[in-house]
Design a protein around this motif. Structure first.
Motif, PDB file in Angstrom:
ATOM      1  N   THR A   1       0.645  -1.045  -0.090  1.00  0.00           N
ATOM      2  CA  THR A   1      -0.141   0.103   0.022  1.00  0.00           C
ATOM      3  C   THR A   1       0.852   1.401   0.058  1.00  0.00           C
ATOM      4  O   THR A   1       0.519   2.180  -0.635  1.00  0.00           O
ATOM      5  N   ILE A   2       2.114   1.290   0.788  1.00  0.00           N
ATOM      6  CA  ILE A   2       2.895   2.298   0.602  1.00  0.00           C
ATOM      7  C   ILE A   2       3.445   2.609  -0.905  1.00  0.00           C
ATOM      8  O   ILE A   2       3.573   3.640  -1.270  1.00  0.00           O
ATOM      9  N   SER A   3       3.721   1.473  -1.353  1.00  0.00           N
ATOM     10  CA  SER A   3       4.314   1.376  -2.642  1.00  0.00           C
ATOM     11  C   SER A   3       3.185   2.184  -3.778  1.00  0.00           C
ATOM     12  O   SER A   3       3.514   3.069  -4.534  1.00  0.00           O
ATOM     13  N   ALA A   4       2.140   1.892  -3.572  1.00  0.00           N
ATOM     14  CA  ALA A   4       0.885   2.322  -4.371  1.00  0.00           C
ATOM     15  C   ALA A   4       0.802   3.768  -4.064  1.00  0.00           C
ATOM     16  O   ALA A   4       0.292   4.497  -5.008  1.00  0.00           O
ATOM     17  N   MET A   5       0.792   4.385  -2.996  1.00  0.00           N
ATOM     18  CA  MET A   5       0.682   5.500  -2.381  1.00  0.00           C
ATOM     19  C   MET A   5       1.798   6.377  -3.337  1.00  0.00           C
ATOM     20  O   MET A   5       1.732   7.432  -3.664  1.00  0.00           O
ATOM     21  N   ASN A   6       3.214   5.937  -2.980  1.00  0.00           N
ATOM     22  CA  ASN A   6       4.166   6.572  -3.519  1.00  0.00           C
ATOM     23  C   ASN A   6       4.272   6.565  -5.195  1.00  0.00           C
ATOM     24  O   ASN A   6       4.336   7.794  -5.697  1.00  0.00           O
ATOM     25  N   ASN A   7       3.556   5.635  -5.815  1.00  0.00           N
ATOM     26  CA  ASN A   7       3.379   5.733  -7.387  1.00  0.00           C
ATOM     27  C   ASN A   7       2.272   7.016  -7.645  1.00  0.00           C
ATOM     28  O   ASN A   7       2.643   7.746  -8.668  1.00  0.00           O
ATOM     29  N   ILE A   8       1.387   7.067  -7.064  1.00  0.00           N
ATOM     30  CA  ILE A   8       0.328   8.427  -7.115  1.00  0.00           C
ATOM     31  C   ILE A   8       1.099   9.467  -6.886  1.00  0.00           C
ATOM     32  O   ILE A   8       0.828  10.411  -7.496  1.00  0.00           O
ATOM     33  N   LEU A   9       1.982   9.699  -5.798  1.00  0.00           N
ATOM     34  CA  LEU A   9       2.826  11.015  -5.512  1.00  0.00           C
ATOM     35  C   LEU A   9       3.733  10.960  -6.204  1.00  0.00           C
ATOM     36  O   LEU A   9       4.617  11.982  -6.391  1.00  0.00           O
ATOM     37  N   ASN A  10       4.317  10.191  -7.250  1.00  0.00           N
ATOM     38  CA  ASN A  10       5.428  10.162  -8.237  1.00  0.00           C
ATOM     39  C   ASN A  10       6.586  10.151  -7.355  1.00  0.00           C
ATOM     40  O   ASN A  10       7.730  11.006  -7.540  1.00  0.00           O
ATOM     41  N   ARG A  11       6.683   9.400  -6.270  1.00  0.00           N
ATOM     42  CA  ARG A  11       8.000   9.353  -5.424  1.00  0.00           C
ATOM     43  C   ARG A  11       8.585   8.036  -5.614  1.00  0.00           C
ATOM     44  O   ARG A  11       7.892   7.036  -6.237  1.00  0.00           O
ATOM     45  N   PRO A  12       9.853   7.803  -5.231  1.00  0.00           N
ATOM     46  CA  PRO A  12      10.346   6.452  -5.177  1.00  0.00           C
ATOM     47  C   PRO A  12       9.558   5.534  -4.549  1.00  0.00           C
ATOM     48  O   PRO A  12       9.184   5.777  -3.365  1.00  0.00           O
ATOM     49  N   LEU A  13       9.052   4.348  -5.115  1.00  0.00           N
ATOM     50  CA  LEU A  13       8.558   3.372  -4.807  1.00  0.00           C
ATOM     51  C   LEU A  13       8.553   2.875  -3.473  1.00  0.00           C
ATOM     52  O   LEU A  13       7.766   2.151  -2.654  1.00  0.00           O
ATOM     53  N   ARG A  14      10.106   2.634  -3.139  1.00  0.00           N
ATOM     54  CA  ARG A  14      10.542   2.218  -1.842  1.00  0.00           C
ATOM     55  C   ARG A  14      10.534   3.105  -0.770  1.00  0.00           C
ATOM     56  O   ARG A  14      11.003   2.707   0.398  1.00  0.00           O
ATOM     57  N   GLU A  15      10.189   4.372  -0.886  1.00  0.00           N
ATOM     58  CA  GLU A  15      10.471   5.377  -0.027  1.00  0.00           C
ATOM     59  C   GLU A  15       9.123   5.244   1.196  1.00  0.00           C
ATOM     60  O   GLU A  15       8.179   5.049   0.734  1.00  0.00           O
ATOM     61  N   MET A  16       9.825   5.050   2.234  1.00  0.00           N
ATOM     62  CA  MET A  16       8.767   5.021   3.374  1.00  0.00           C
ATOM     63  C   MET A  16       8.295   6.412   3.942  1.00  0.00           C
ATOM     64  O   MET A  16       8.926   7.231   3.892  1.00  0.00           O
ATOM     65  N   PHE A  17       7.390   6.211   4.469  1.00  0.00           N
ATOM     66  CA  PHE A  17       6.601   7.482   5.195  1.00  0.00           C
ATOM     67  C   PHE A  17       5.872   6.982   6.389  1.00  0.00           C
ATOM     68  O   PHE A  17       5.439   5.838   6.561  1.00  0.00           O
ATOM     69  N   ALA A  18       5.654   7.865   7.232  1.00  0.00           N
ATOM     70  CA  ALA A  18       4.880   7.556   8.487  1.00  0.00           C
ATOM     71  C   ALA A  18       3.550   8.396   8.678  1.00  0.00           C
ATOM     72  O   ALA A  18       3.732   9.645   8.638  1.00  0.00           O
ATOM     73  N   PRO A  19       2.533   7.892   8.499  1.00  0.00           N
ATOM     74  CA  PRO A  19       1.387   8.511   8.657  1.00  0.00           C
ATOM     75  C   PRO A  19       1.190   9.263   9.952  1.00  0.00           C
ATOM     76  O   PRO A  19       1.687   8.785  10.842  1.00  0.00           O
ATOM     77  N   GLU A  20       0.723  10.346  10.031  1.00  0.00           N
ATOM     78  CA  GLU A  20       0.406  11.191  10.925  1.00  0.00           C
ATOM     79  C   GLU A  20      -0.570  10.744  12.011  1.00  0.00           C
ATOM     80  O   GLU A  20      -0.531  11.007  13.215  1.00  0.00           O
ATOM     81  N   GLU A  21      -1.655   9.859  11.374  1.00  0.00           N
ATOM     82  CA  GLU A  21      -2.563   9.352  12.236  1.00  0.00           C
ATOM     83  C   GLU A  21      -2.218   8.069  13.045  1.00  0.00           C
ATOM     84  O   GLU A  21      -2.120   7.233  12.693  1.00  0.00           O
ATOM     85  N   ALA A  22      -1.480   8.555  14.076  1.00  0.00           N
ATOM     86  CA  ALA A  22      -0.587   7.342  14.899  1.00  0.00           C
ATOM     87  C   ALA A  22      -1.727   6.553  15.634  1.00  0.00           C
ATOM     88  O   ALA A  22      -1.527   5.373  15.824  1.00  0.00           O
ATOM     89  N   ASP A  23      -2.654   7.124  16.058  1.00  0.00           N
ATOM     90  CA  ASP A  23      -3.876   6.096  16.778  1.00  0.00           C
ATOM     91  C   ASP A  23      -4.969   5.720  15.875  1.00  0.00           C
ATOM     92  O   ASP A  23      -5.862   6.334  15.447  1.00  0.00           O
ATOM     93  N   TYR A  24      -4.745   4.506  15.398  1.00  0.00           N
ATOM     94  CA  TYR A  24      -5.691   3.838  14.196  1.00  0.00           C
ATOM     95  C   TYR A  24      -6.719   3.330  14.891  1.00  0.00           C
ATOM     96  O   TYR A  24      -7.810   2.773  14.284  1.00  0.00           O
ATOM     97  N   ARG A  25      -6.990   3.557  16.255  1.00  0.00           N
ATOM     98  CA  ARG A  25      -8.085   3.015  16.796  1.00  0.00           C
ATOM     99  C   ARG A  25      -9.207   3.818  16.562  1.00  0.00           C
ATOM    100  O   ARG A  25     -10.518   3.820  17.015  1.00  0.00           O
ATOM    101  N   ASP A  26      -8.935   5.171  16.002  1.00  0.00           N
ATOM    102  CA  ASP A  26     -10.245   6.000  15.766  1.00  0.00           C
ATOM    103  C   ASP A  26      -9.977   6.775  14.426  1.00  0.00           C
ATOM    104  O   ASP A  26      -9.828   7.646  14.162  1.00  0.00           O
ATOM    105  N   PRO A  27     -10.102   6.017  13.330  1.00  0.00           N
ATOM    106  CA  PRO A  27      -9.899   6.229  11.962  1.00  0.00           C
ATOM    107  C   PRO A  27     -10.878   7.450  11.810  1.00  0.00           C
ATOM    108  O   PRO A  27     -10.603   8.305  10.663  1.00  0.00           O
ATOM    109  N   MET A  28     -11.793   7.508  12.270  1.00  0.00           N
ATOM    110  CA  MET A  28     -13.144   8.458  11.656  1.00  0.00           C
ATOM    111  C   MET A  28     -12.485   9.965  12.158  1.00  0.00           C
ATOM    112  O   MET A  28     -12.876  10.938  11.558  1.00  0.00           O
ATOM    113  N   SER A  29     -11.319  10.069  12.926  1.00  0.00           N
ATOM    114  CA  SER A  29     -10.756  11.444  13.256  1.00  0.00           C
ATOM    115  C   SER A  29     -10.257  12.044  12.175  1.00  0.00           C
ATOM    116  O   SER A  29      -9.597  13.204  12.216  1.00  0.00           O
ATOM    117  N   ILE A  30     -10.068  10.997  10.921  1.00  0.00           N
ATOM    118  CA  ILE A  30      -9.349  11.714   9.626  1.00  0.00           C
ATOM    119  C   ILE A  30     -10.103  12.619   9.130  1.00  0.00           C
ATOM    120  O   ILE A  30      -9.873  13.479   8.373  1.00  0.00           O
TER     121      ILE A  30
END
Length: 796
Positions: A517-546
């Motif tokens: 999924t990270i590679s797919a995201m990077n492809n849309i962003l035209n970034r290197p496919l292997r580049e990692m990133f950290a989502p700011e939404e650290a608490d995945y228990r409340d996804p609706m907060s997005i």
């Protein structure tokens, strides 16, 4: 009669008050511990807090300062302290903290008051009383902890192989509990390695010097007398010698530089809570000798990746699947990303949108190109020529033998329907191109938002799988306790070990999906496919907060609200759709083509023109004015000019104009059909998106309820399994049910969020992420639409 009733009620009330007073008596707990150390005050206060919290309300528990006795790291002094508190009339219970103190008190068999001892390492090895998971000794309860050295060695060796282990232990405990010395011999025999015990007092440098030079690994046990600064010196020296290290104390040591530990950071909290529960049950009337001595330490792997890099060790996939990685450079260096940033970055960098932008820019140039014939056309030219002399002579000065001229020409269309139509058509086509670009932009925003949500979904599933692996580890510890107390067989341990292997594989699979999924995201962003990133939404228990705004969900609570919302979204989508605007612009261009084809039969093209020519130089024959006899004719000057107006109208073009008109009409008819078809597809897309959220939004609550129920069921089955009521099959089924329910609950939220992105795309506007004023205006239109619908429903 009434007086008797009042008297009886008064006596009952008095009895209740007296009973509560008796029940809430003050309980004085004395404490015996091995000796003073930098770590002890924190541990002591933790036990005091848990006991106070557990008994508060029903009992008043105090810990008198005069009844807190230090053994001063001396066995004789420890026994004296025990004798004093056990004989003291001012102490109701005795809490024993420390390995040596617990060992000494548990060797006794007669107790006049309840005694609670923590830190028993291995009751059978130490020769302490064991009877069906209890001490079996009246008024004696102890907690058995840190008994599984074998599992620690197995995990340690899974990270890095070694054959010569230095076991760093407190020297006093080694002398106080001589039975523990057999642990080193047992490990040496079972794992075919050399084990050297390194005693420690209060010097980290001395301990480091005592570690044999040929050691290839270090195991750190509890070393309470070593100050923190000395402990850090010891760890730094171990790492400098590039020796892998393992701590039995826990994550706190890993944070200080130790390579690895499997002891959870909340182990002492749970230990204190277990003692507090036993104190409470004793106060409620249970004999401590009948209370459980078992304690499931659990396992939570923590690895210091900075240490691993420094000593040249990197764990394998199976270990990484369940480990907390401290100082992970790959995680520290990752860029941060949230859903709004993902949308914006996709619009700025996506290649499809970049190509669409270039098409629009080229179209803007085409519009200017189509406009240019309507403006004045000015040109200059120059010409130098030479002709033969006899022809020049015969021209009588009209054509000199050598001539150099310059000219300036200008034309201006007065009226040309074809030129005006070309300009108008190109402007409509440019509008069509811009709307096409806007459609691409919407597609990219939806793709970026959905890809980002899929990253969060994958991370959530990975977290759930890790939590399930952790739970499986805890159940393995429970199974080992059942085996120890004779409530279960070794087959249960093997079954849980098999479950751990499956859980590890599931974690690795979840991690692979997250990387995809990270590679797919990077492809849309035209970034290197292997580049990692950290989502700011650290608490995945409340996804609706997005979501930046939750007002829209107020219209999703029942079928009537969904119907009104659906109709509003259809109206909004048809009004804002760039696809419809694109084809409507193409239709406007085609209608202008029809008008042009009609006017070409009778509207002429009218233009003005002018020309100025200047003779710069002439010579040779014919350059002088001609003469007749002696009469010299006057010549013309060097400047010639022409001006005029021109009108043209084709009379017959072989039927081309009529054919062009027919073709334009048919193309317009086709565009009208296409427009209706696109409108139907847009409405269908909106309806489909609304139908999806119609199911996915209430599915969030239903899935969460199912997960909560599965969690409660798992808690009950786990408790029954520990008490021998339920089988291992029941617990595995309950755990798998909870795992599936938690995954479905996470998927339900992300399904809804992705469906909500589809709703916004289908309406031609990501209104939830628009500026606040635009979002408020959109919500005002929705509220007005709902109000109008409700009013019509009341009137109808």
């Amino acid at each position: 009669m009434k007086r008797r009733l009042a008297l009886v009620l008064g006596l009952i009330g008095l009895a209740v008050i007296l009973a509560s007073v008796v029940q809430a008596k003050t309980v004085r707990i004395g404490v015996v511990y091995d000796g003073d150390s930098p770590q002890f005050p924190v541990i002591r206060d933790l036990f005091f807090h848990e006991i106070d919290s557990m008994t508060r309300g029903a009992h008043t528990v105090v810990f008198p300062a005069h009844a807190q006795a230090s053994g001063e790291w001396n066995m004789r002094q420890i026994n004296r302290a025990l004798d004093r508190l056990l004989a003291s009339a001012g102490v109701d219970m005795v809490l024993v903290l420390g390995g040596a103190s617990a060992h000494e008190v548990c060797r006794r068999r007669n107790f006049s008051k309840p005694v609670f001892a923590a830190y028993v390492v291995d009751a059978r090895l130490q020769g302490l009383p064991v009877e069906a998971g209890t001490s079996g000794v009246p008024n004696l309860n102890y907690i058995s902890i840190f008994s599984d050295f074998n599992r620690a060695i197995q995990t340690f060796r899974e990270i890095t192989p070694f054959s010569r282990l230095a076991l760093v232990a407190d020297g006093f405990l080694r002398e106080a509990i001589p039975q523990l010395n057999t642990i080193a011999r047992r490990m040496s025999n079972e794992f075919t390695m050399d084990v050297t015990v390194v005693p420690v007092t209060e010097s980290g440098e001395q301990a480091l010097a005592d570690i044999p030079a040929d050691s290839d690994a270090v195991l750190l046990t509890l070393i309470p007398r070593l100050p923190d600064a000395e402990f850090r010196k010891l760890v730094a020296g171990i790492n400098q010698r590039r020796l892998p290290s393992f701590s039995l104390r826990g994550r706190c040591d890993v944070e200080k530089g130790v390579l690895v530990s499997t002891t959870p950071e909340d182990t002492f909290l749970h230990l204190a809570r277990s003692v507090a529960i036993n104190v409470q049950e004793t106060l409620d009337g249970t004999n401590p000798g009948d209370l459980s001595t078992a304690f499931a330490v659990g396992e939570k792997l923590a690895i210091n990746m900075a240490t691993a890099r420094a000593i040249g060790i990197y764990p394998n996939w199976g270990v990484l699947a369940e480990a907390d990685l401290l100082d992970d450079a790959s995680a520290v260096d990752q860029r941060r990303l949230n859903i709004v940033m993902a949308m914006q970055e996709a619009l700025a960098a996506n290649l499809d949108l970049a190509a669409a932008n270039r098409t629009v820019e080229a179209g803007a140039a085409q519009v200017e190109e189509a406009r240019s014939p309507l403006l004045p056309q000015v040109g200059v030219s120059t010409q130098a020529s030479i002709i033969d002399d006899d022809r020049a002579q015969a021209s009588f000065g009209a054509q000199p033998e050598r001539l150099w001229t310059g000219s300036l020409q200008a034309t201006q269309l007065v009226y040309s329907d074809k030129a005006w139509a070309g300009y108008t058509i190109e402007r409509e086509l440019q509008t069509s191109r811009e709307q096409g670009r806007d459609a691409v932009r919407l597609d990219i925003v939806q793709a970026a938002a959905s890809a980002y949500l899929n990253v969060l979904r994958a991370r959530s599933i990975e977290r759930i799988q890790k939590e399930n692996l952790k739970l499986t580890r805890e159940n393995l510890e429970r199974a080992r306790i059942r085996v120890d107390i004779g409530a279960g067989g070794p087959e249960e341990v093997y079954r849980w070990e098999s479950q751990i292997a499956d859980s590890r594989r599931n974690v690795l699979t979840a991690q692979s999906i997250a990387l995809d999924t990270i590679s797919a995201m990077n492809n849309i962003l035209n970034r290197p496919l292997r580049e990692m990133f950290a989502p700011e939404e650290a608490d995945y228990r409340d996804p609706m907060s997005i979501l930046p705004d939750h007002r829209l969900t107020d219209y999703m609570n029942n079928p009537m609200e969904i119907r009104i919302l659906r109709d509003f979204l259809v109206a909004e989508g048809l009004a804002a759709s760039p696809e419809l605007k694109q084809i409507e612009a193409a239709m406007a261009a085609q209608e202008r083509s029809i008008t042009l084809a009609k006017r070409e039969f009778w509207v002429p093209t009218v233009s003005l023109f002018g020309d100025v020519t200047e003779r710069f130089s002439e010579g040779g024959e014919g350059s002088a004015p001609p003469s007749i006899g002696s009469l010299q004719l006057s010549g013309k000057n060097d400047t010639d000019w022409t001006a005029g107006v021109q009108a043209s109208l084709p009379l017959y073009t072989g039927g081309g104009r009529r054919a062009a008109l027919s073709r334009s009409r048919e193309e317009l008819s086709k565009l009208r059909y296409d427009r209706d078809n696109i409108a139907n597809r847009i409405e269908a897309r909106i309806l489909n998106a609304v139908h999806l959220i119609r199911a996915s939004y209430p599915g969030i609550r239903l899935s969460k309820d199912a997960a909560d129920a599965a969690g409660r069921n798992l808690t009950l089955v786990t408790d029954s399994y520990v008490r021998g009521i339920k089988s291992i099959i029941d617990l595995i089924d309950a755990q798998n049910q909870a795992l599936v329910a938690n995954q479905q609950a996470a998927n339900a939220v992300y399904d809804f969020l992705i469906d909500l992105m589809a709703v916004q795309r289908s309406t031609g506007s990501f209104f939830l992420f628009a500026p606040e004023k635009e979002l408020d205006a959109w919500m005002d239109r929705l509220n007005q639409y709902v109000s109008d619908e409700e009013k019509m429903a009341r009137q109808g």
